[in-house]
Design a protein around this motif. Sequence first.
Motif, PDB file in Angstrom:
ATOM      1  N   UNK A  36      11.841  -7.686  -3.443  1.00  0.00           N
ATOM      2  CA  UNK A  36      12.783  -5.610  -4.031  1.00  0.00           C
ATOM      3  C   UNK A  36      11.577  -4.629  -4.455  1.00  0.00           C
ATOM      4  N   UNK A  37      11.916  -3.855  -3.767  1.00  0.00           N
ATOM      5  CA  UNK A  37      11.018  -2.679  -4.749  1.00  0.00           C
ATOM      6  C   UNK A  37      12.156  -1.323  -5.221  1.00  0.00           C
ATOM      7  N   UNK A  38      12.600  -1.736  -6.111  1.00  0.00           N
ATOM      8  CA  UNK A  38      13.235  -0.965  -6.892  1.00  0.00           C
ATOM      9  C   UNK A  38      13.905   0.438  -6.339  1.00  0.00           C
ATOM     10  N   UNK A  39      15.177   1.668  -6.036  1.00  0.00           N
ATOM     11  CA  UNK A  39      15.340   2.231  -6.043  1.00  0.00           C
ATOM     12  C   UNK A  39      14.336   3.677  -6.724  1.00  0.00           C
ATOM     13  N   UNK A  40      14.142   3.174  -8.028  1.00  0.00           N
ATOM     14  CA  UNK A  40      13.119   4.366  -8.813  1.00  0.00           C
ATOM     15  C   UNK A  40      11.180   4.017  -8.859  1.00  0.00           C
ATOM     16  N   UNK A  41      11.310   3.079  -8.029  1.00  0.00           N
ATOM     17  CA  UNK A  41       9.798   2.980  -8.164  1.00  0.00           C
ATOM     18  C   UNK A  41       9.463   3.533  -6.312  1.00  0.00           C
ATOM     19  N   UNK A  42       9.046   4.572  -6.920  1.00  0.00           N
ATOM     20  CA  UNK A  42       8.747   5.728  -5.916  1.00  0.00           C
ATOM     21  C   UNK A  42       7.096   5.625  -5.358  1.00  0.00           C
ATOM     22  N   UNK A  43       6.577   4.733  -5.995  1.00  0.00           N
ATOM     23  CA  UNK A  43       5.235   4.608  -5.294  1.00  0.00           C
ATOM     24  C   UNK A  43       4.355   3.916  -4.241  1.00  0.00           C
ATOM     25  N   UNK A  44       5.570   3.719  -3.711  1.00  0.00           N
ATOM     26  CA  UNK A  44       5.172   3.734  -2.145  1.00  0.00           C
ATOM     27  C   UNK A  44       4.700   5.366  -1.199  1.00  0.00           C
ATOM     28  N   UNK A  45       5.807   5.783  -1.813  1.00  0.00           N
ATOM     29  CA  UNK A  45       6.217   7.104  -1.195  1.00  0.00           C
ATOM     30  C   UNK A  45       6.956   7.180  -0.381  1.00  0.00           C
ATOM     31  N   UNK A  46       6.807   7.717   1.144  1.00  0.00           N
ATOM     32  CA  UNK A  46       7.184   8.152   2.404  1.00  0.00           C
ATOM     33  C   UNK A  46       6.521   7.062   3.614  1.00  0.00           C
ATOM     34  N   UNK A  47       5.649   7.089   3.397  1.00  0.00           N
ATOM     35  CA  UNK A  47       4.896   5.802   4.454  1.00  0.00           C
ATOM     36  C   UNK A  47       4.198   4.442   3.771  1.00  0.00           C
ATOM     37  N   UNK A  48       4.809   4.175   2.863  1.00  0.00           N
ATOM     38  CA  UNK A  48       4.332   2.697   2.372  1.00  0.00           C
ATOM     39  C   UNK A  48       4.361   1.514   3.546  1.00  0.00           C
ATOM     40  N   UNK A  49       3.252   1.286   3.431  1.00  0.00           N
ATOM     41  CA  UNK A  49       2.753  -0.727   4.445  1.00  0.00           C
ATOM     42  C   UNK A  49       2.621  -1.794   3.500  1.00  0.00           C
ATOM     43  N   UNK A  50       2.833  -2.949   3.577  1.00  0.00           N
ATOM     44  CA  UNK A  50       2.561  -4.107   4.092  1.00  0.00           C
ATOM     45  C   UNK A  50       1.584  -5.061   4.501  1.00  0.00           C
ATOM     46  N   UNK A  51       0.642  -5.261   4.176  1.00  0.00           N
ATOM     47  CA  UNK A  51      -0.075  -6.439   4.926  1.00  0.00           C
ATOM     48  C   UNK A  51      -0.013  -8.202   4.746  1.00  0.00           C
ATOM     49  N   UNK A  52       0.639  -8.496   5.720  1.00  0.00           N
ATOM     50  CA  UNK A  52       1.170 -10.604   5.248  1.00  0.00           C
ATOM     51  C   UNK A  52      -0.588 -10.829   5.956  1.00  0.00           C
ATOM     52  N   UNK A  53      -0.798 -11.791   5.254  1.00  0.00           N
ATOM     53  CA  UNK A  53      -2.095 -12.471   6.252  1.00  0.00           C
ATOM     54  C   UNK A  53      -0.980 -13.813   5.853  1.00  0.00           C
ATOM     55  N   UNK A  54      -1.420 -14.423   6.952  1.00  0.00           N
ATOM     56  CA  UNK A  54      -0.320 -15.669   6.631  1.00  0.00           C
ATOM     57  C   UNK A  54      -1.331 -17.045   7.559  1.00  0.00           C
ATOM     58  N   UNK A  55      -0.269 -18.123   7.760  1.00  0.00           N
ATOM     59  CA  UNK A  55      -0.559 -19.206   8.663  1.00  0.00           C
ATOM     60  C   UNK A  55       0.254 -20.139   8.451  1.00  0.00           C
ATOM     61  N   UNK A  56       0.181 -20.599   9.685  1.00  0.00           N
ATOM     62  CA  UNK A  56       0.953 -21.971  10.224  1.00  0.00           C
ATOM     63  C   UNK A  56       0.509 -22.822  11.385  1.00  0.00           C
ATOM     64  N   UNK A  57       1.183 -24.270  11.729  1.00  0.00           N
ATOM     65  CA  UNK A  57       0.601 -25.111  12.010  1.00  0.00           C
ATOM     66  C   UNK A  57       0.264 -23.845  13.631  1.00  0.00           C
ATOM     67  N   UNK A  68       1.085  -0.847  -0.061  1.00  0.00           N
ATOM     68  CA  UNK A  68      -0.281  -0.306   0.400  1.00  0.00           C
ATOM     69  C   UNK A  68       0.763   1.148  -0.130  1.00  0.00           C
ATOM     70  N   UNK A  69       0.995   2.504  -0.584  1.00  0.00           N
ATOM     71  CA  UNK A  69       1.316   4.252  -0.699  1.00  0.00           C
ATOM     72  C   UNK A  69       0.741   4.043   0.769  1.00  0.00           C
ATOM     73  N   UNK A  70       1.823   5.752   0.756  1.00  0.00           N
ATOM     74  CA  UNK A  70       1.695   6.224   1.900  1.00  0.00           C
ATOM     75  C   UNK A  70      -0.081   7.088   1.836  1.00  0.00           C
ATOM     76  N   UNK A  71      -0.968   6.821   1.153  1.00  0.00           N
ATOM     77  CA  UNK A  71      -1.572   7.344   1.261  1.00  0.00           C
ATOM     78  C   UNK A  71      -2.983   6.045   1.325  1.00  0.00           C
ATOM     79  N   UNK A  72      -3.019   4.704   1.513  1.00  0.00           N
ATOM     80  CA  UNK A  72      -3.335   4.090   1.824  1.00  0.00           C
ATOM     81  C   UNK A  72      -3.858   2.898   0.621  1.00  0.00           C
ATOM     82  N   UNK A  73      -3.338   3.536  -0.230  1.00  0.00           N
ATOM     83  CA  UNK A  73      -4.060   2.896  -1.911  1.00  0.00           C
ATOM     84  C   UNK A  73      -3.446   1.657  -2.359  1.00  0.00           C
ATOM     85  N   UNK A  74      -4.080   0.557  -2.572  1.00  0.00           N
ATOM     86  CA  UNK A  74      -3.157  -0.923  -2.799  1.00  0.00           C
ATOM     87  C   UNK A  74      -2.623  -0.378  -4.348  1.00  0.00           C
TER      88      UNK A  74
END
Length: 173
Positions: free
Chosen positions: A118-139, A92-98
């Motif tokens: 890896x998000x390359x140095x030229x990819x500025x789409x995330x901005x100054x406050x990008x976010x990841x959300x990971x959903x996961x499962x484990x035993x 997600x971007x700084x603005x919370x857009x996927x």
Amino acid sequence: MRLTTVIFIIVLFSACKWKDRDGASTHAAVNWENRAVQLQHLDSLSTGSTYLSVYSEIYQKSQERTYDLTVTVSMKNISEADTVYILSAKYYSTNGELIRTYFEKPIYISPLETLEIVIGENDKSGGTGANFIFDWAAPQLAHEPFFEGVMISTTGSQGLSFTTQGILRGVKP
């Protein structure tokens, strides 16, 4: 003496990673399709969600000037025995857009394995406050996966790097 020098040079070159013309490592990107799994018994696994902050760029000197960064997101299975599953990785971007979803089907991470985005140095789409959300499962009773971001940039003799760690948003047994 010459033989020692030649052997040292051969060992030095064989230990180095080869780089392509742009200076990038030739390390292959993850093929998400090859890691896809069908989870038949999801109800027998613990599921959870983890938040990770990352930065495609940071402010430099003022709010009008930014410094571009390369982002490496590590998804680590810290268990020595159990495979864990990443159900989704959403950026997600700084603005919370996927911005993008990295895979459509759950993937596996073997014991003590690390997968990277890896998000390359030229990819500025995330901005100054990008976010990841990971959903996961484990035993059940297994360690949840560990998520870490490494941001880096080098220009001339200047270098900048820092890390962030994921925050567990919740677990359902």
